[in-house]
Design an enzyme around this catalytic site. Structure first.
Site, PDB file in Angstrom:
ATOM      1  N   HIS A  94      37.535  44.018 -12.371  1.00  0.00           N
ATOM      2  CA  HIS A  94      38.373  42.838 -12.641  1.00  0.00           C
ATOM      3  C   HIS A  94      39.231  42.590 -11.410  1.00  0.00           C
ATOM      4  O   HIS A  94      39.838  43.530 -10.882  1.00  0.00           O
ATOM      5  CB  HIS A  94      39.268  43.093 -13.847  1.00  0.00           C
ATOM      6  CG  HIS A  94      40.327  42.047 -14.063  1.00  0.00           C
ATOM      7  ND1 HIS A  94      40.052  40.695 -14.080  1.00  0.00           N
ATOM      8  CD2 HIS A  94      41.676  42.158 -14.275  1.00  0.00           C
ATOM      9  CE1 HIS A  94      41.177  40.026 -14.303  1.00  0.00           C
ATOM     10  NE2 HIS A  94      42.172  40.883 -14.405  1.00  0.00           N
ATOM     11  N   HIS A  96      41.747  39.347  -9.240  1.00  0.00           N
ATOM     12  CA  HIS A  96      42.369  38.020  -9.239  1.00  0.00           C
ATOM     13  C   HIS A  96      42.062  37.358  -7.904  1.00  0.00           C
ATOM     14  O   HIS A  96      42.923  36.724  -7.308  1.00  0.00           O
ATOM     15  CB  HIS A  96      43.880  38.130  -9.466  1.00  0.00           C
ATOM     16  CG  HIS A  96      44.232  38.465 -10.881  1.00  0.00           C
ATOM     17  ND1 HIS A  96      45.190  37.809 -11.583  1.00  0.00           N
ATOM     18  CD2 HIS A  96      43.732  39.384 -11.727  1.00  0.00           C
ATOM     19  CE1 HIS A  96      45.280  38.307 -12.801  1.00  0.00           C
ATOM     20  NE2 HIS A  96      44.396  39.268 -12.910  1.00  0.00           N
ATOM     21  N   ASP A 119      20.523  33.758  -5.520  1.00  0.00           N
ATOM     22  CA  ASP A 119      20.083  35.115  -5.139  1.00  0.00           C
ATOM     23  C   ASP A 119      20.756  36.185  -5.984  1.00  0.00           C
ATOM     24  O   ASP A 119      20.168  37.206  -6.321  1.00  0.00           O
ATOM     25  CB  ASP A 119      20.481  35.401  -3.678  1.00  0.00           C
ATOM     26  CG  ASP A 119      19.479  34.876  -2.669  1.00  0.00           C
ATOM     27  OD1 ASP A 119      19.836  34.809  -1.480  1.00  0.00           O
ATOM     28  OD2 ASP A 119      18.342  34.526  -3.073  1.00  0.00           O
ATOM     29  N   HIS A 168      42.641  32.918 -16.575  1.00  0.00           N
ATOM     30  CA  HIS A 168      42.996  34.267 -16.107  1.00  0.00           C
ATOM     31  C   HIS A 168      42.329  34.542 -14.760  1.00  0.00           C
ATOM     32  O   HIS A 168      42.868  34.162 -13.722  1.00  0.00           O
ATOM     33  CB  HIS A 168      42.604  35.270 -17.195  1.00  0.00           C
ATOM     34  CG  HIS A 168      43.040  36.671 -16.934  1.00  0.00           C
ATOM     35  ND1 HIS A 168      42.948  37.668 -17.880  1.00  0.00           N
ATOM     36  CD2 HIS A 168      43.543  37.270 -15.839  1.00  0.00           C
ATOM     37  CE1 HIS A 168      43.384  38.802 -17.373  1.00  0.00           C
ATOM     38  NE2 HIS A 168      43.747  38.587 -16.132  1.00  0.00           N
ATOM     39  N   TYR A 226      12.079  41.276  -1.639  1.00  0.00           N
ATOM     40  CA  TYR A 226      13.138  41.226  -0.623  1.00  0.00           C
ATOM     41  C   TYR A 226      13.531  42.648  -0.238  1.00  0.00           C
ATOM     42  O   TYR A 226      13.574  43.534  -1.094  1.00  0.00           O
ATOM     43  CB  TYR A 226      14.346  40.494  -1.197  1.00  0.00           C
ATOM     44  CG  TYR A 226      15.545  40.483  -0.286  1.00  0.00           C
ATOM     45  CD1 TYR A 226      16.519  41.489  -0.382  1.00  0.00           C
ATOM     46  CD2 TYR A 226      15.691  39.516   0.695  1.00  0.00           C
ATOM     47  CE1 TYR A 226      17.611  41.498   0.455  1.00  0.00           C
ATOM     48  CE2 TYR A 226      16.788  39.525   1.548  1.00  0.00           C
ATOM     49  CZ  TYR A 226      17.736  40.513   1.414  1.00  0.00           C
ATOM     50  OH  TYR A 226      18.833  40.523   2.261  1.00  0.00           O
TER      51      TYR A 226
HETATM   52  O1  LIG Z   1      44.967  41.027 -15.222  1.00  0.00           O
HETATM   53  C1  LIG Z   1      46.093  41.423 -14.927  1.00  0.00           C
HETATM   54  C2  LIG Z   1      47.248  40.557 -14.686  1.00  0.00           C
HETATM   55  O2  LIG Z   1      47.062  39.374 -15.409  1.00  0.00           O
HETATM   56  C3  LIG Z   1      46.397  42.846 -14.800  1.00  0.00           C
HETATM   57  O3  LIG Z   1      46.301  43.355 -16.073  1.00  0.00           O
HETATM   58  C4  LIG Z   1      45.397  43.540 -13.886  1.00  0.00           C
HETATM   59  O4  LIG Z   1      45.106  42.714 -12.817  1.00  0.00           O
HETATM   60  C5  LIG Z   1      45.934  44.863 -13.411  1.00  0.00           C
HETATM   61  O5  LIG Z   1      46.491  45.558 -14.484  1.00  0.00           O
HETATM   62  P1  LIG Z   1      46.470  47.150 -14.464  1.00  0.00           P
HETATM   63  O6  LIG Z   1      47.330  47.604 -13.307  1.00  0.00           O
HETATM   64  O7  LIG Z   1      45.038  47.591 -14.289  1.00  0.00           O
HETATM   65  O8  LIG Z   1      47.034  47.552 -15.807  1.00  0.00           O
END
Ligand SMILES: O=C(CO)[C@@H](O)[C@@H](O)COP(=O)(O)O
Length: 235
Positions: A94, A96, A119, A168, A226
């Site tokens: 995850h 941002h 790809d 998000h 590939y």
């Molecule tokens: O998604 C978010 C902020 O919205 C956070 O929860 C994430 O990026 C990081 O949180 P953690 O430090 O892993 O608890």
């Protein structure tokens, strides 16, 4: 326990910083040992510069902490929902990252506008719906995972290994945590390319399906040709 996986997950989290996908404590990476049903994940709110393999947290698929002095990522329930529902996925990331997060905030899917996208992600990278007020109040992170799984009810999560969570930011996954990091790197690149393409031509058309399929299949699946596949050596 799981020392080798802790090292891999630690290195994967550091790769997120090296790739410019995270700042401060944003984002997280995890990996799963499916034979044991245990997940290793980054601790919550710990700066990447303070991380070490020893600080990784081990949780089971009910979210119970089995090893680690620190609290696991606040997004752990999201990772667990995805591990439970996405067979074959052994790593989740995850971030941002800026361009992908801009698309998530727009609630628009990232269309497959070019072969670079095809790809790696085959078709469009979808965006989830907003969670309801109730889903946000109670079990927010688990419900985030459920909204991602719902978004892939009629999509192949293995050929499109990423999603935008509405309002998000992105999640990606892969057959290993390193693969999930690679997918986050490419996701950020194709998010930027798609944005700039639409700046050039707002009504740009999606790539024809036959080109999308060609580019995806030549890199993935049993007929892939590939790169240096082991079959090349089998005369
Ligand atoms: O998604 C978010 C902020 O919205 C956070 O929860 C994430 O990026 C990081 O949180 P953690 O430090 O892993 O608890």
């Amino acid at each position: 326990m799981l020392e080798a996986l802790k090292e891999k997950v630690f290195r994967a989290n550091i790769r997120l910083v090296e790739a410019g996908l995270v700042i401060l404590t944003w984002g997280n990476a995890s990996g799963i040992d499916r034979s044991k049903g245990l997940v290793v994940i980054k601790p919550s709110g710990v700066g990447y510069g303070e991380l070490s393999p020893e600080k990784m947290v081990v949780v089971d698929l009910n979210g119970n902490v089995l090893e680690g002095k620190l609290r696991p990522s606040s997004d752990t329930p999201t990772h667990i929902v995805l591990y439970r529902n996405f067979e074959g996925v052994n790593g989740i990331v995850h971030t941002h990252s800026t361009w992908a997060t801009a698309w998530a905030q727009s609630k628009l899917p990232i269309p497959s506008l070019g072969t670079t996208h095809a790809d790696h992600f085959h078709n469009e990278i979808p965006c989830t719906r907003f969670l309801s007020e109730e889903e946000t109040e109670e079990n927010y992170e688990m419900n985030t995972g459920r909204a991602i799984v719902e978004t892939f009810a009629r999509r192949d999560y293995l050929s499109t290994p990423g999603v935008l969570v509405a309002g998000h930011a992105p999640f990606t996954w892969g057959k290993s945590v390193d693969d999930a990091v690679n997918n986050s790197i490419v996701l950020e690149e194709v998010a930027k390319m798609a944005f700039l393409t639409k700046m050039l031509k707002s009504d740009v058309e999606t790539l024809p399906v036959y080109i999308i399929d060609k580019h995806y299949s030549r890199k993935h699946g049993k007929n892939a040709y590939y790169g240096q596949k082991e079959t090349l050596g089998n005369d």
